[in-house]
Write a protein that holds these residues in place. Structure first.
Motif, PDB file in Angstrom:
ATOM      1  N   ASN A  16       0.671  -0.852  -0.130  1.00  0.00           N
ATOM      2  CA  ASN A  16      -0.068  -0.032  -0.459  1.00  0.00           C
ATOM      3  C   ASN A  16       0.676   1.027  -0.186  1.00  0.00           C
ATOM      4  N   GLN A  48      -1.214  -5.069  -8.633  1.00  0.00           N
ATOM      5  CA  GLN A  48      -1.590  -4.033  -7.925  1.00  0.00           C
ATOM      6  C   GLN A  48      -1.965  -2.550  -8.586  1.00  0.00           C
ATOM      7  N   SER A  49      -0.996  -2.049  -8.818  1.00  0.00           N
ATOM      8  CA  SER A  49      -0.663  -1.054  -9.795  1.00  0.00           C
ATOM      9  C   SER A  49      -1.304  -0.607 -10.788  1.00  0.00           C
ATOM     10  N   CYS A  52      -5.614  -0.489 -10.623  1.00  0.00           N
ATOM     11  CA  CYS A  52      -5.520   1.369  -9.768  1.00  0.00           C
ATOM     12  C   CYS A  52      -6.236   1.508 -10.539  1.00  0.00           C
TER      13      CYS A  52
END
Length: 376
Positions: A16, A48-49, A52
C-alpha cells in the motif's frame, strides 16, 4: 521479540506504499529489503498498480529553440484536461534532439540516444544497454537497425530486441534477412536467436514499434518492382519467433515511411501520414479490432490537411483523441464532432510522445541508482 513483524504482514503493508517510499524502506534493514526486493513482491506490486483506478500518462517533448533543445518528461492524469501529476527529472546528459523513445512497458522507458538506456523514472534507476554484441564483433557495425522493447511474462523479465541489417554489396543488390539478437535485463547481455527472421526491411531511421498481446510489432516491407508491399512484422517475445499480420489492402502499397505502428486504446493500430507542401499531416488511423483476425482492420478516423493536426498521441477510453497540433500543442480532439481543444501543453513540433504509464519497482535489483548530481 516485541519488535518482530512477520514478513507476510510486512508484505501487505508495503503493497500500500508508493514506489518512492518503498525504495527508502528497502534501505532501512536487510529484512525489509528482502521483502521489497523479492521478485514475487515486485510482481504483485505491479499487478496492483495496473488495476489501480488512477490512470497515468507519461509525456515526452522537447522545448527551446532550434539551436538548443532540452527534453522534458512529465506524468499526467488521464483526464480531459490532462492535469499535471508530476514533473520528472530526465537524468541523462549528452542526449541530443535525435533521441527517441523505443517503447514503455510496466513503468520502464527504453530510450535511444547517444546510448541505449532503460530507465525507471518512479525510482530513478537505470540500466545502460551495451551497443556491442557477438554479432557486432563478428560482422562489424550494421548499416542500420531497428529496436523493440517488451516484457516476457513467462520469465518475468524485460527484453530489448534488435534487428541488424547488413547490406550486401553485389551487382544484383541481393538482400539478406536481418540478424536478430535479444538483450535480457537479468543477464545484462545480448544473445543471438536461432530462428531466422523473414526477408524484409524496416525503415532505416523512422521506424516505430508497438508492444501488445505479448509481441513486438513493426511496419515492414518488401520492394516489388518500383513499389512496396507493406505488412506488420510480429515478434513473440516469449517464444522468440516471427510471424506477420496483413495490413488492410488499402494500405499495403503505401510507402512504409508514411506508416506508423502504435498501440491506441489498447489495440494495435496503424497511423497513415500524408504529405502537403513538404510537411506531414495526419491522414487516417486504422485499428485492428480483433487481434487474431487481420480482416478486422477498421478505419477509425480520417483527417483533412486543413485541420492542422499532427500525430495521434493516444486515445482515451471515451474515444476522445489526444493529438499534436501544428502549433506544437497537445490538443483534445473529438472526432464525432470534429472539435479540437488546446490543452496548453506546448513543445517543439514533432517531438511529442505519449503513452500510458504505471509506477513500478522494475530495475530495483538490476538497475543502478541515479545520483542527485546527475539528476538535478
Amino acid at each position: 521479540m516485541l519488535g518482530y513483524v512477520p514478513q507476510e504482514v510486512l508484505f501487505n503493508i508495503f503493497l500500500n506504499l508508493p514506489t518512492k517510499t518503498l525504495v527508502l524502506c528497502s534501505c532501512v534493514s536487510k529484512s525489509w529489503r528482502s521483502v521489497i526486493a523479492n521478485p514475487s513482491f515486485i510482481s504483485t506490486h505491479l499487478n496492483q498498480s495496473l488495476t489501480c483506478n488512477r490512470k497515468l500518462l507519461i509525456l515526452k517533448r522537447y522545448y527551446g529553440n532550434r539551436s538548443k533543445q532540452e527534453v522534458r518528461f512529465s506524468l499526467h492524469l488521464d483526464t480531459e484536461t490532462l492535469d499535471l501529476y508530476q514533473e520528472l527529472k530526465f537524468p541523462f546528459v549528452n542526449q541530443n534532439g535525435d533521441s527517441k523513445i523505443v517503447g514503455i512497458c510496466n513503468g520502464l522507458v527504453c530510450f535511444l540516444g547517444l546510448d541505449l538506456l532503460l530507465w525507471n523514472p518512479s525510482i530513478q534507476r537505470a540500466v545502460a544497454v551495451p551497443r556491442t554484441s557477438e554479432i557486432v564483433t563478428i560482422y562489424g557495425v550494421p548499416d542500420y537497425y531497428a529496436l523493440g522493447f517488451g516484457f516476457d511474462s513467462c520469465t518475468n523479465d524485460y527484453k530489448v530486441v534488435r534487428l541488424l541489417y547488413f547490406e550486401v554489396k553485389t551487382p544484383f543488390n541481393y538482400k539478406r534477412s536481418p540478424k536478430v539478437e535479444v538483450y535480457e535485463v537479468r543477464t545484462g547481455s545480448w544473445r543471438a536467436i536461432k530462428i531466422k527472421a523473414p526477408r524484409c526491411e524496416i525503415v532505416k531511421s523512422g521506424w516505430t514499434q508497438a508492444f501488445v498481446n505479448g509481441a513486438i510489432h513493426w511496419v515492414a516491407y518488401r520492394e516489388i518492382g518500383r513499389g512496396y508491399r507493406c505488412f506488420v512484422l510480429r515478434f513473440d517475445i516469449v517464444e522468440e519467433c516471427f510471424s506477420s499480420i496483413a495490413l488492410p489492402e488499402r494500405l499495403v502499397n503505401y510507402s512504409p515511411y508514411d506508416l506508423k505502428v502504435a498501440v491506441l486504446g489498447g489495440a494495435l493500430s496503424i497511423m497513415l501520414c500524408g504529405w502537403y507542401c513538404f510537411e506531414t499531416y495526419m491522414s487516417s488511423v486504422w485499428v485492428l479490432q480483433n487481434y487474431d483476425i487481420p480482416e478486422s482492420w477498421t478505419k477509425l478516423v480520417s483527417f483533412d490537411r486543413s485541420q492542422e493536426l499532427g500525430m495521434v498521441l493516444g486515445i482515451r477510453e471515451n474515444g476522445e483523441m489526444l493529438m499534436e497540433s501544428k502549433r506544437g500543442e497537445v490538443v483534445l480532439y473529438k472526432p464525432e464532432i470534429q472539435l479540437m481543444k488546446g490543452l496548453g501543453i506546448y513543445g517543439a513540433e514533432d517531438t511529442f510522445y505519449l503513452n500510458t504509464y504505471v509506477e513500478s519497482l522494475a530495475l530495483l535489483n538490476e538497475g543502478k541508482g541515479i545520483s542527485k548530481k546527475v539528476a538535478d
